[in-house]
Design a protein around this motif. Sequence first.
Motif, PDB file in Angstrom:
ATOM      1  N   PHE A   7       0.930  -1.211   0.048  1.00  0.00           N
ATOM      2  CA  PHE A   7       0.067   0.064  -0.097  1.00  0.00           C
ATOM      3  C   PHE A   7       0.839   1.299  -0.061  1.00  0.00           C
ATOM      4  O   PHE A   7       0.567   2.057  -0.805  1.00  0.00           O
ATOM      5  CB  PHE A   7      -0.881   0.070   1.255  1.00  0.00           C
ATOM      6  CG  PHE A   7      -1.765   1.351   1.191  1.00  0.00           C
ATOM      7  CD1 PHE A   7      -2.994   1.236   0.467  1.00  0.00           C
ATOM      8  CD2 PHE A   7      -1.358   2.311   1.775  1.00  0.00           C
ATOM      9  CE1 PHE A   7      -3.787   2.405   0.457  1.00  0.00           C
ATOM     10  CE2 PHE A   7      -2.351   3.396   2.176  1.00  0.00           C
ATOM     11  CZ  PHE A   7      -3.534   3.496   1.378  1.00  0.00           C
ATOM     12  N   SER A   8       1.852   1.221   0.796  1.00  0.00           N
ATOM     13  CA  SER A   8       2.758   2.618   1.076  1.00  0.00           C
ATOM     14  C   SER A   8       3.310   2.794  -0.230  1.00  0.00           C
ATOM     15  O   SER A   8       3.443   3.781  -0.897  1.00  0.00           O
ATOM     16  CB  SER A   8       3.831   2.204   2.062  1.00  0.00           C
ATOM     17  OG  SER A   8       3.063   2.281   3.423  1.00  0.00           O
ATOM     18  N   ALA A   9       3.817   1.623  -0.637  1.00  0.00           N
ATOM     19  CA  ALA A   9       4.656   1.797  -2.115  1.00  0.00           C
ATOM     20  C   ALA A   9       3.763   2.517  -3.332  1.00  0.00           C
ATOM     21  O   ALA A   9       4.285   3.179  -4.105  1.00  0.00           O
ATOM     22  CB  ALA A   9       5.347   0.422  -2.602  1.00  0.00           C
ATOM     23  N   LEU A  10       2.733   1.699  -3.468  1.00  0.00           N
ATOM     24  CA  LEU A  10       1.975   1.968  -4.345  1.00  0.00           C
ATOM     25  C   LEU A  10       1.333   3.395  -4.310  1.00  0.00           C
ATOM     26  O   LEU A  10       1.210   4.139  -5.318  1.00  0.00           O
ATOM     27  CB  LEU A  10       0.646   1.036  -4.511  1.00  0.00           C
ATOM     28  CG  LEU A  10       0.856  -0.367  -4.916  1.00  0.00           C
ATOM     29  CD1 LEU A  10      -0.412  -1.185  -4.618  1.00  0.00           C
ATOM     30  CD2 LEU A  10       1.320  -0.240  -6.504  1.00  0.00           C
ATOM     31  N   VAL A  11       0.858   3.803  -2.902  1.00  0.00           N
ATOM     32  CA  VAL A  11       0.393   5.360  -2.652  1.00  0.00           C
ATOM     33  C   VAL A  11       1.493   6.361  -3.169  1.00  0.00           C
ATOM     34  O   VAL A  11       1.262   7.246  -3.966  1.00  0.00           O
ATOM     35  CB  VAL A  11      -0.211   5.575  -1.257  1.00  0.00           C
ATOM     36  CG1 VAL A  11      -0.357   6.860  -1.231  1.00  0.00           C
ATOM     37  CG2 VAL A  11      -1.608   4.688  -1.236  1.00  0.00           C
ATOM     38  N   LEU A  14       1.872   6.258  -7.222  1.00  0.00           N
ATOM     39  CA  LEU A  14       0.996   7.001  -7.679  1.00  0.00           C
ATOM     40  C   LEU A  14       1.065   8.673  -7.293  1.00  0.00           C
ATOM     41  O   LEU A  14       0.720   9.348  -8.245  1.00  0.00           O
ATOM     42  CB  LEU A  14      -0.308   6.531  -7.230  1.00  0.00           C
ATOM     43  CG  LEU A  14      -0.841   5.089  -7.830  1.00  0.00           C
ATOM     44  CD1 LEU A  14      -1.812   4.329  -7.179  1.00  0.00           C
ATOM     45  CD2 LEU A  14      -1.086   5.316  -9.411  1.00  0.00           C
ATOM     46  N   SER A  15       1.378   8.855  -6.204  1.00  0.00           N
ATOM     47  CA  SER A  15       1.378  10.341  -5.920  1.00  0.00           C
ATOM     48  C   SER A  15       2.527  10.973  -6.612  1.00  0.00           C
ATOM     49  O   SER A  15       2.340  12.081  -7.122  1.00  0.00           O
ATOM     50  CB  SER A  15       1.742  10.430  -4.309  1.00  0.00           C
ATOM     51  OG  SER A  15       1.917  11.672  -3.875  1.00  0.00           O
ATOM     52  N   GLY A  16       3.789  10.675  -6.563  1.00  0.00           N
ATOM     53  CA  GLY A  16       4.801  11.052  -7.534  1.00  0.00           C
ATOM     54  C   GLY A  16       4.447  11.043  -8.922  1.00  0.00           C
ATOM     55  O   GLY A  16       4.751  12.042  -9.485  1.00  0.00           O
ATOM     56  N   GLN A  17       3.569  10.250  -9.349  1.00  0.00           N
ATOM     57  CA  GLN A  17       3.191  10.181 -10.916  1.00  0.00           C
ATOM     58  C   GLN A  17       2.292  11.185 -11.098  1.00  0.00           C
ATOM     59  O   GLN A  17       2.294  12.185 -12.325  1.00  0.00           O
ATOM     60  CB  GLN A  17       2.615   8.772 -11.308  1.00  0.00           C
ATOM     61  CG  GLN A  17       2.216   8.823 -12.756  1.00  0.00           C
ATOM     62  CD  GLN A  17       1.310   7.508 -13.044  1.00  0.00           C
ATOM     63  OE1 GLN A  17       1.292   6.625 -12.258  1.00  0.00           O
ATOM     64  NE2 GLN A  17       0.689   7.645 -14.168  1.00  0.00           N
ATOM     65  N   LEU A  18       1.505  11.226 -10.218  1.00  0.00           N
ATOM     66  CA  LEU A  18       0.299  12.520 -10.245  1.00  0.00           C
ATOM     67  C   LEU A  18       0.855  13.891 -10.248  1.00  0.00           C
ATOM     68  O   LEU A  18       0.518  14.626 -10.891  1.00  0.00           O
ATOM     69  CB  LEU A  18      -0.767  12.295  -9.083  1.00  0.00           C
ATOM     70  CG  LEU A  18      -1.892  13.132  -9.080  1.00  0.00           C
ATOM     71  CD1 LEU A  18      -2.793  13.035 -10.383  1.00  0.00           C
ATOM     72  CD2 LEU A  18      -2.887  12.844  -7.938  1.00  0.00           C
ATOM     73  N   LEU A 133     -10.253   6.833   0.368  1.00  0.00           N
ATOM     74  CA  LEU A 133      -9.038   7.859   0.831  1.00  0.00           C
ATOM     75  C   LEU A 133      -9.229   8.860   1.417  1.00  0.00           C
ATOM     76  O   LEU A 133      -8.445   9.436   2.082  1.00  0.00           O
ATOM     77  CB  LEU A 133      -8.288   8.039  -0.705  1.00  0.00           C
ATOM     78  CG  LEU A 133      -7.656   7.120  -1.484  1.00  0.00           C
ATOM     79  CD1 LEU A 133      -7.223   7.460  -3.000  1.00  0.00           C
ATOM     80  CD2 LEU A 133      -6.493   6.288  -0.643  1.00  0.00           C
ATOM     81  N   THR A 134     -10.480   9.424   1.483  1.00  0.00           N
ATOM     82  CA  THR A 134     -10.901  10.662   2.121  1.00  0.00           C
ATOM     83  C   THR A 134     -11.080  10.359   3.467  1.00  0.00           C
ATOM     84  O   THR A 134     -10.557  11.095   4.338  1.00  0.00           O
ATOM     85  CB  THR A 134     -12.353  11.098   1.637  1.00  0.00           C
ATOM     86  OG1 THR A 134     -12.449  11.291   0.263  1.00  0.00           O
ATOM     87  CG2 THR A 134     -12.830  12.226   2.567  1.00  0.00           C
ATOM     88  N   LEU A 135     -11.447   9.023   3.847  1.00  0.00           N
ATOM     89  CA  LEU A 135     -11.268   8.665   5.369  1.00  0.00           C
ATOM     90  C   LEU A 135      -9.951   8.529   5.937  1.00  0.00           C
ATOM     91  O   LEU A 135      -9.739   8.700   7.026  1.00  0.00           O
ATOM     92  CB  LEU A 135     -12.166   7.372   5.372  1.00  0.00           C
ATOM     93  CG  LEU A 135     -13.632   7.091   5.280  1.00  0.00           C
ATOM     94  CD1 LEU A 135     -14.007   5.585   4.952  1.00  0.00           C
ATOM     95  CD2 LEU A 135     -14.269   7.988   5.991  1.00  0.00           C
ATOM     96  N   LEU A 136      -8.968   8.365   4.957  1.00  0.00           N
ATOM     97  CA  LEU A 136      -7.490   8.159   5.418  1.00  0.00           C
ATOM     98  C   LEU A 136      -6.767   9.538   5.514  1.00  0.00           C
ATOM     99  O   LEU A 136      -5.812   9.562   6.157  1.00  0.00           O
ATOM    100  CB  LEU A 136      -6.883   7.144   4.510  1.00  0.00           C
ATOM    101  CG  LEU A 136      -7.364   5.794   4.828  1.00  0.00           C
ATOM    102  CD1 LEU A 136      -6.698   4.985   3.531  1.00  0.00           C
ATOM    103  CD2 LEU A 136      -7.426   5.113   5.937  1.00  0.00           C
ATOM    104  N   ALA A 137      -7.136  10.158   4.512  1.00  0.00           N
ATOM    105  CA  ALA A 137      -6.429  11.786   4.417  1.00  0.00           C
ATOM    106  C   ALA A 137      -6.388  12.564   5.764  1.00  0.00           C
ATOM    107  O   ALA A 137      -7.460  12.754   6.400  1.00  0.00           O
ATOM    108  CB  ALA A 137      -7.163  12.462   3.318  1.00  0.00           C
ATOM    109  N   PRO A 138      -5.443  13.080   5.936  1.00  0.00           N
ATOM    110  CA  PRO A 138      -5.326  14.266   7.004  1.00  0.00           C
ATOM    111  C   PRO A 138      -6.162  15.308   6.889  1.00  0.00           C
ATOM    112  O   PRO A 138      -6.604  15.488   5.697  1.00  0.00           O
ATOM    113  CB  PRO A 138      -3.760  14.545   7.132  1.00  0.00           C
ATOM    114  CG  PRO A 138      -3.363  14.470   5.720  1.00  0.00           C
ATOM    115  CD  PRO A 138      -4.047  13.242   5.351  1.00  0.00           C
ATOM    116  N   PRO A 139      -6.958  15.931   7.741  1.00  0.00           N
ATOM    117  CA  PRO A 139      -7.808  17.124   7.733  1.00  0.00           C
ATOM    118  C   PRO A 139      -6.991  18.239   7.236  1.00  0.00           C
ATOM    119  O   PRO A 139      -5.738  18.101   7.141  1.00  0.00           O
ATOM    120  CB  PRO A 139      -8.072  17.415   8.997  1.00  0.00           C
ATOM    121  CG  PRO A 139      -7.186  16.840  10.088  1.00  0.00           C
ATOM    122  CD  PRO A 139      -6.463  15.619   9.262  1.00  0.00           C
TER     123      PRO A 139
END
Length: 146
Positions: A7-11, A14-18, A133-139
């Motif tokens: 999960f960490s590696a994929l996120v 994907l984040s870097g690509q985005l 992802l909204t549930l996991l994201a920081p406020p």
Amino acid sequence: MDDALAFSALVLALSGQLVQEIHNSVSQQGFEDLRPAHGFAFARISAGDATTADLAEHLGVTKQAAAQLVEELVRKGYVERHPHPYDARARLLGLTENGWAATRAADQAARAAVAPWREVLGPARFSELVADLTLLAPPGPVRPAW
């Protein structure tokens, strides 16, 4: 590899690509003088009521580093400072019209960058992923960054 590491590696991948895709598109739309870090600053400033101290906290940098970034964005014509209504020492930050234009370019680029993801997952699964992802994201402010 266990699920947590996957999960960490994929996120992260994907984040870097985005971020890179959004940055490339924003640059191609005429904002060549912006860096990905600017997009993260724009996200906080566009949410409103941001001071340099707020920006420092959002970016996880010192107040001095945030002040340098703000000065750069002011000099480039993307950000302006306004008097703070309650604190004479602080200044509120706002995007100029050029700053908002860059933000709109980033929004458009973000939509285009994730369109293939929506196509692969389908609209319903993509919406579920966004909800999860909204549930996991920081406020805090959530806007695309490049």
